[in-house]
Write an enzyme that holds these catalytic residues in place. Structure first.
Site, PDB file in Angstrom:
ATOM      1  N   ARG A 159     -15.312 -12.310   4.454  1.00  0.00           N
ATOM      2  CA  ARG A 159     -13.879 -12.526   4.246  1.00  0.00           C
ATOM      3  C   ARG A 159     -13.518 -14.011   4.373  1.00  0.00           C
ATOM      4  O   ARG A 159     -12.407 -14.420   4.073  1.00  0.00           O
ATOM      5  CB  ARG A 159     -13.069 -11.718   5.267  1.00  0.00           C
ATOM      6  N   LYS A 171     -12.637  -6.096  -8.354  1.00  0.00           N
ATOM      7  CA  LYS A 171     -12.715  -6.101  -6.889  1.00  0.00           C
ATOM      8  C   LYS A 171     -13.677  -5.033  -6.389  1.00  0.00           C
ATOM      9  O   LYS A 171     -13.667  -3.914  -6.886  1.00  0.00           O
ATOM     10  CB  LYS A 171     -11.317  -5.827  -6.295  1.00  0.00           C
ATOM     11  N   SER A 217      -5.192  -2.724   7.060  1.00  0.00           N
ATOM     12  CA  SER A 217      -5.293  -1.579   6.153  1.00  0.00           C
ATOM     13  C   SER A 217      -6.753  -1.239   5.863  1.00  0.00           C
ATOM     14  O   SER A 217      -7.047  -0.277   5.180  1.00  0.00           O
ATOM     15  CB  SER A 217      -4.556  -1.864   4.841  1.00  0.00           C
ATOM     16  N   GLU A 258     -11.132   6.750  -1.679  1.00  0.00           N
ATOM     17  CA  GLU A 258     -11.525   5.340  -1.548  1.00  0.00           C
ATOM     18  C   GLU A 258     -10.911   4.702  -0.304  1.00  0.00           C
ATOM     19  O   GLU A 258     -10.694   3.495  -0.248  1.00  0.00           O
ATOM     20  CB  GLU A 258     -11.142   4.563  -2.815  1.00  0.00           C
ATOM     21  N   ARG A 303       0.860  -1.175   0.000  1.00  0.00           N
ATOM     22  CA  ARG A 303       0.000   0.000   0.000  1.00  0.00           C
ATOM     23  C   ARG A 303       0.901   1.231   0.000  1.00  0.00           C
ATOM     24  O   ARG A 303       1.238   1.776   1.041  1.00  0.00           O
ATOM     25  CB  ARG A 303      -0.922  -0.041   1.225  1.00  0.00           C
ATOM     26  N   ARG A 353      -3.841   3.606  -2.922  1.00  0.00           N
ATOM     27  CA  ARG A 353      -5.257   3.779  -2.640  1.00  0.00           C
ATOM     28  C   ARG A 353      -5.523   5.258  -2.396  1.00  0.00           C
ATOM     29  O   ARG A 353      -4.925   5.870  -1.519  1.00  0.00           O
ATOM     30  CB  ARG A 353      -5.625   2.941  -1.392  1.00  0.00           C
ATOM     31  N   HIS A 387     -14.222   0.890  -3.801  1.00  0.00           N
ATOM     32  CA  HIS A 387     -14.441   0.809  -2.349  1.00  0.00           C
ATOM     33  C   HIS A 387     -15.483   1.835  -1.936  1.00  0.00           C
ATOM     34  O   HIS A 387     -15.379   2.989  -2.307  1.00  0.00           O
ATOM     35  CB  HIS A 387     -13.142   1.109  -1.587  1.00  0.00           C
TER      36      HIS A 387
END
Length: 254
Positions: free
Chosen positions: A214, A171, A233, A87, A49, A83, A144
């Protein structure tokens, strides 16, 4: 039949969901420590990230850090993710910088996947997909929503859009406001996987309420799940060791 994405020795889209663990170090020293630690864990994929990295706007420093990370994580598949703040990320950079950062890193050949946000300009998404594919780098096209869970049709529509734009791994991560929202995400995942997807997809409902999403990817159709090493995260990430145990139990009885 959805195709399998093979990254190094990891086959995404087959069997139990693969476990991806984010690296969130801010300094090069922290990143090196984190990479050393991750190497000892039972994980499948690491996500850098880079929005947490203090020198993210200095391309040469990003490339130098990547070189160090790659040398430590030799054979572990690596995802490169900036990211954006909108988001749920740590900072915002200009569109031009975002495109240049991702394109430059894809061209290094030192990452296996890049993450491109769906809600960028469509032309920019296409440029990055093309650049990545030219260098044999896969693309996660992601979305997201940290506020809510959109309706099922909207979730499916966004995943389809990510697929149409050439994302190898569409995703979506959404925030549940109640338990019905978790069911909405799971049902959208099942519909996408059964009716529209010709490749693996990644979905999750975040925070505590969404934890079940998950864990049950193999049943509903999500091929990858995110676990935490030390610092999560995103809300709801489970420590890797616990996550692996639960996934194995579910896999052995499925």
């Amino acid at each position: 039949m959805a195709k399998i994405i093979k990254v190094k020795d990891v086959r995404i889209g087959e069997g139990a969901p693969k476990i991806c663990v984010p690296m969130v170090g801010e300094t090069l020293e922290q990143l090196k420590e984190e990479a050393d630690h991750l190497r000892t864990l039972d994980l499948d994929i690491v996500e850098w990230r880079v929005d947490f990295f203090e020198h993210v706007e200095d391309l040469e420093k990003v490339k130098a850090a990547l070189h160090e990370i790659r040398s430590i994580l030799a054979n572990i598949p690596l995802v490169f993710t900036f990211r954006s703040a909108r988001e749920g990320g740590e900072k915002e950079i200009s569109t031009a910088s975002y495109v240049e950062l991702n394109r430059t890193i894809a061209e290094t050949g030192q990452v296996d996947m890049i993450d491109v946000e769906l809600f960028n300009e469509e032309d920019d998404v296409k440029i990055l997909v093309e650049a990545a594919h030219k260098h044999n780098v896969y693309v996660i096209i992601s979305n997201h929503d940290f506020q809510k869970t959109p309706p099922k049709e909207e979730i499916v529509s966004r995943l389809c859009k990510a697929q149409e734009l050439g994302g190898d791994l569409p995703k979506i991560a959404v925030m549940p406001t109640n338990t019905a929202d978790v069911l909405t995400l799971l049902d959208a995942t099942r519909t996408m996987a059964e009716e529209y997807a010709d490749r693996p997809i990644i979905t999750m409902s975040m925070a505590g309420k969404g934890i079940v999403s998950r864990l049950t990817g193999e049943l509903f159709g999500s091929a990858l799940t995110f676990g935490a090493a030390k610092k999560a995260s995103a809300p709801g990430q489970i420590p890797v060791t616990e996550l692996r145990e639960i996934l194995q139990v579910l896999h052995s009885h499925s």
